[in-house]
Design an enzyme around this catalytic site. Structure first.
Site, mmCIF file in Angstrom:
data_model
loop_
_atom_site.group_PDB
_atom_site.id
_atom_site.type_symbol
_atom_site.label_atom_id
_atom_site.label_comp_id
_atom_site.label_asym_id
_atom_site.label_seq_id
_atom_site.Cartn_x
_atom_site.Cartn_y
_atom_site.Cartn_z
ATOM 1 N NE ARG A 93 -7.830 7.123 6.386
ATOM 2 C CZ ARG A 93 -7.674 5.854 5.543
ATOM 3 N NH1 ARG A 93 -7.203 5.146 5.253
ATOM 4 N NH2 ARG A 93 -8.970 6.572 4.811
ATOM 5 N NE ARG A 102 -4.703 6.155 0.496
ATOM 6 C CZ ARG A 102 -5.869 5.486 1.821
ATOM 7 N NH1 ARG A 102 -6.388 6.309 2.747
ATOM 8 N NH2 ARG A 102 -6.343 4.575 1.356
ATOM 9 C CG PHE A 141 -2.333 -0.228 0.911
ATOM 10 C CD1 PHE A 141 -2.707 -1.117 0.475
ATOM 11 C CD2 PHE A 141 -3.201 0.930 0.881
ATOM 12 C CE1 PHE A 141 -3.996 -0.831 0.288
ATOM 13 C CE2 PHE A 141 -4.437 0.664 1.322
ATOM 14 C CZ PHE A 141 -5.544 -0.479 0.321
ATOM 15 C CD GLU A 168 -3.418 3.754 -0.904
ATOM 16 O OE1 GLU A 168 -1.893 3.671 -0.459
ATOM 17 O OE2 GLU A 168 -3.510 4.576 -0.583
ATOM 18 C CD GLN A 186 -6.412 10.314 3.007
ATOM 19 O OE1 GLN A 186 -7.245 8.802 2.946
ATOM 20 N NE2 GLN A 186 -4.746 10.258 3.600
ATOM 21 C CG HIS A 244 -11.186 8.555 0.933
ATOM 22 N ND1 HIS A 244 -11.946 7.583 0.362
ATOM 23 C CD2 HIS A 244 -9.972 7.819 1.703
ATOM 24 C CE1 HIS A 244 -11.621 6.204 1.207
ATOM 25 N NE2 HIS A 244 -10.343 6.818 1.891
ATOM 26 C CG HIS A 255 -8.587 8.030 -2.044
ATOM 27 N ND1 HIS A 255 -8.060 6.880 -3.346
ATOM 28 C CD2 HIS A 255 -8.105 6.363 -1.081
ATOM 29 C CE1 HIS A 255 -7.324 5.553 -3.669
ATOM 30 N NE2 HIS A 255 -7.166 5.964 -1.799
ATOM 31 C CG LEU A 265 -11.786 4.262 -2.335
ATOM 32 C CD1 LEU A 265 -11.328 5.866 -2.756
ATOM 33 C CD2 LEU A 265 -11.238 3.866 -1.124
#
Length: 614
Positions: A408, A283, A117, A252, A237, A366, A239, A249
């Site tokens: 995050r 991100r 990730f 990731e 955030q 996100h 994404h 979404l």
């Protein structure tokens, strides 16, 4: 109003709420979960790619590496002691979920499988590591189902489709909440020794978001109105890979399996922005890169999106160029097995088959890094000194512990839920054993009932849907991935106008009481306006760029003035509030300070704030 009396009131039935309910009930507390949705429809179920834990099943990994990645990913605004707790507790939490029956994917040795990730590294950033434990691409769904089953087993009481709309505070103590039963329109009081907020985020402040329609920030807005300052609200955030125009979404995990981002000229452009991590940079870095590609005219068809390509022939070509082991190479069956929901989303909503075609993606609002401030036991704190509001708890996206800092790290949302939900539940179980019942005021629920009657009786010309769309567009345009003083002030001005119309010119069509979604969405709009407003007002005060807060007029990070959390307060006046923003709560740098005390050379201080390199 009907009064329900329980030791612990859990508001929200997602991962954090269910984990808190489970552990509070295990500790002997009488627990009630109050949720505006049926529990298994909670937003935790949309989390796809994995939950991070340094199990080391496939690569060399340790909790201290996870801690480092969390701090670095958060651009050093992360409280370092909280990050250490997150990383260390994650290992036990994941193994516990496995023992509860969660069906993780398996390695050939039958251990929990792990994938790469963004931002996950070994040996303090030396190389990428497989840390994300996964159940195909529906990990959150599996966690939600598992925890709900465990709560039923432990006889937790559920009040489904009861929407909490106010918090009862008596002499600085949280004494419970007020909720509306959606099926009848009746108000209920939930009287508790402890109230735990786990109501999720507020991505619906923006027009393109991965968040469900239900994520309207109710818990954070309620706490703000009742005297709890919100922390780090400027950090939201985006994404990098939401489905074009829809925002749904694309995990990731697609990039973790080898997917690459490609612009209109066929270039794998992340090699320019993050030469080492490339498509698996954090991100905020990837989202800004996509926006810059768009600005410079390299988006697909000049429509503001790029392609995410996970076709086996593309992925394997890059794997070969990188000298990857042949065992890493993928085929159509691998993609079908590992990413079934993603393939289904794209085939259903876009008519695109990712096995044979690249996916159109753009950044999508996100995740809230900010929210209700708490300590590491999930106790709500009300000032820069860390004073606790007795009886008030929070965890998950609605809370700010601050383990995510300014941005995050991928997979840490699910870790946050289970780690701090569990810690909060355990603390509640101990707290209620010795706590007294706070007496309810005679007018408990009166203010919020009057507010709903105001909304129901409005005869103006402004409809909630119109105001919501305007709010979402101004937030997308002015308080989005890139920000300036000028754009944020425009956002504040627009929100002031929308707030005035909300309180003086509102009109809803449905005046009934049974399942009145028109009424509830209007009230939720008020919550969103509050949260959009404090986001813009704190963002304009932070005159630096850090993590998800990227200012084009202050491009550098300023540790001297802003290595601190923001706190924004609200005076309780719904229609025309005044705000106070300060940066008095300092970031906990304890791990860095411990290394200095041990005499580690400066260039080896792994937790020292410094420029990020990918």
């Amino acid at each position: 109003m009907k009064v329900h009396k329980h030791d612990a009131i859990i508001i929200g039935a997602g991962g954090a709420g269910l984990m808190a309910a489970l552990y509070a009930s295990k500790g002997g507390a009488d627990v009630a979960v109050v949720s505006k949705l049926y529990p298994t429809r909670s937003h935790t179920g949309t989390a796809q790619g994995g939950i991070g834990a340094a199990l080391g099943n496939l690569d060399d990994d340790k909790p201290i590496y996870h801690t480092y990645d969390t701090i670095k990913g958060g651009d050093y605004l992360t409280d370092q002691a909280a990050a250490k707790i997150l990383a260390e507790n994650a290992v036990d939490a994941v193994i516990e979920l496995e023992h509860m029956g969660l069906p993780f994917d398996r390695t050939s040795e039958q251990r929990i499988s792990q994938r790469r990730f963004g931002g996950h590294t070994s040996n303090f950033g030396e190389r990428l590591v497989r840390r994300a434990c996964h159940a195909a691409d529906r990990t959150g769904h599996m966690i939600l189902q598992t925890l709900y089953q465990q709560c039923i087993k432990n006889e937790v009481k559920f009040f489904d489709e009861f929407q909490v709309v106010d918090m009862i505070v008596v002499d600085g103590v949280c004494a419970g909440v007020v909720a509306i039963e959606l099926g009848t329109g009746e108000f209920h009081i939930f009287h508790g020794k402890a109230s735990f907020f786990a109501t999720g985020g507020w991505g619906r402040c923006w027009s393109v978001t991965s968040n469900a329609h239900a994520l309207t920030g109710d818990g954070a807005a309620i706490a703000l109105r009742r005297g709890v300052p919100l922390q780090d609200m400027e950090f939201f955030q985006f994404h990098p890979t939401g489905i074009y125009r829809m925002g749904i979404l694309i995990t990731e995990g697609v990039r973790g399996e080898g997917g690459v981002l490609v612009n209109s000229v066929g270039e794998r452009f992340m090699e320019r922005y993050a030469p080492s991590a490339k498509d698996l940079a954090s991100r905020d870095v990837v989202s800004r890169a996509i926006y810059l590609e768009t600005r410079e005219g390299r988006s697909i068809k000049n429509r503001g999106y790029v392609h995410l390509d996970v076709r086996p022939q593309t992925v394997n070509r890059y794997f070969a160029e990188e000298g990857r082991d042949r065992a890493d190479f993928i085929d159509d069956a691998t993609i079908e097995r590992k990413l079934p929901d993603i393939l289904d989303f794209c085939r259903t909503y876009l008519g695109v088959d990712p096995v044979h075609e690249p996916m159109p993606v753009q950044p999508t609002a996100h995740y809230a890094m900010g929210g209700i401030p708490t300590n590491v036991e999930a106790e709500v704190i009300i000032d820069a000194a860390g004073a606790v509001m007795p009886g008030a708890y929070a965890a998950g996206e609605t809370a700010c512990v601050s383990v995510h800092g300014a941005n995050r790290l991928g997979t840490n949302s699910l870790v946050d839920l289970v780690v701090f939900g569990r810690r909060g539940g355990m603390r509640i179980a101990e707290f209620v054993k010795g706590a007294d019942w706070a007496a309810l005021p005679s007018d408990a629920g009166g203010e919020i009932r009057a507010e709903f009657e105001r909304i129901r009786g409005g005869s103006g010309g402004s409809r909630p849907g119109e105001l919501r769309l305007r709010m979402q567009q101004t937030m997308m345009d002015n308080v989005g991935v890139f920000r300036t003083d000028e754009t944020m002030q425009q956002g504040i001005d627009d929100l002031e106008e929308l707030r005035e119309r909300f309180y003086t010119d509102l009109h809803i069509d449905d005046k009934s009481r049974v399942f009145n979604t028109d009424l509830m969405e209007a009230w939720e709009l008020g919550c969103l306006l509050d949260l959009a407003d404090v986001t813009a007002r704190t963002a304009i005060k932070r005159k630096e760029s850090r993590g998800a807060h990227s200012r084009e007029d202050y491009k550098a990070r300023d540790d001297e003035n802003y290595l601190a959390h923001s706190l924004v307060g609200h005076d309780g006046n719904l229609a025309a509030p005044s705000y106070a923003v300060n940066f008095d709560r300092k970031v906990d740098l304890s791990l860095w300070e411990e290394e200095i005390a041990q005499g580690v050379p400066e260039d080896q201080q792994k937790f020292r704030p410094k420029a990020r390199v990918y």
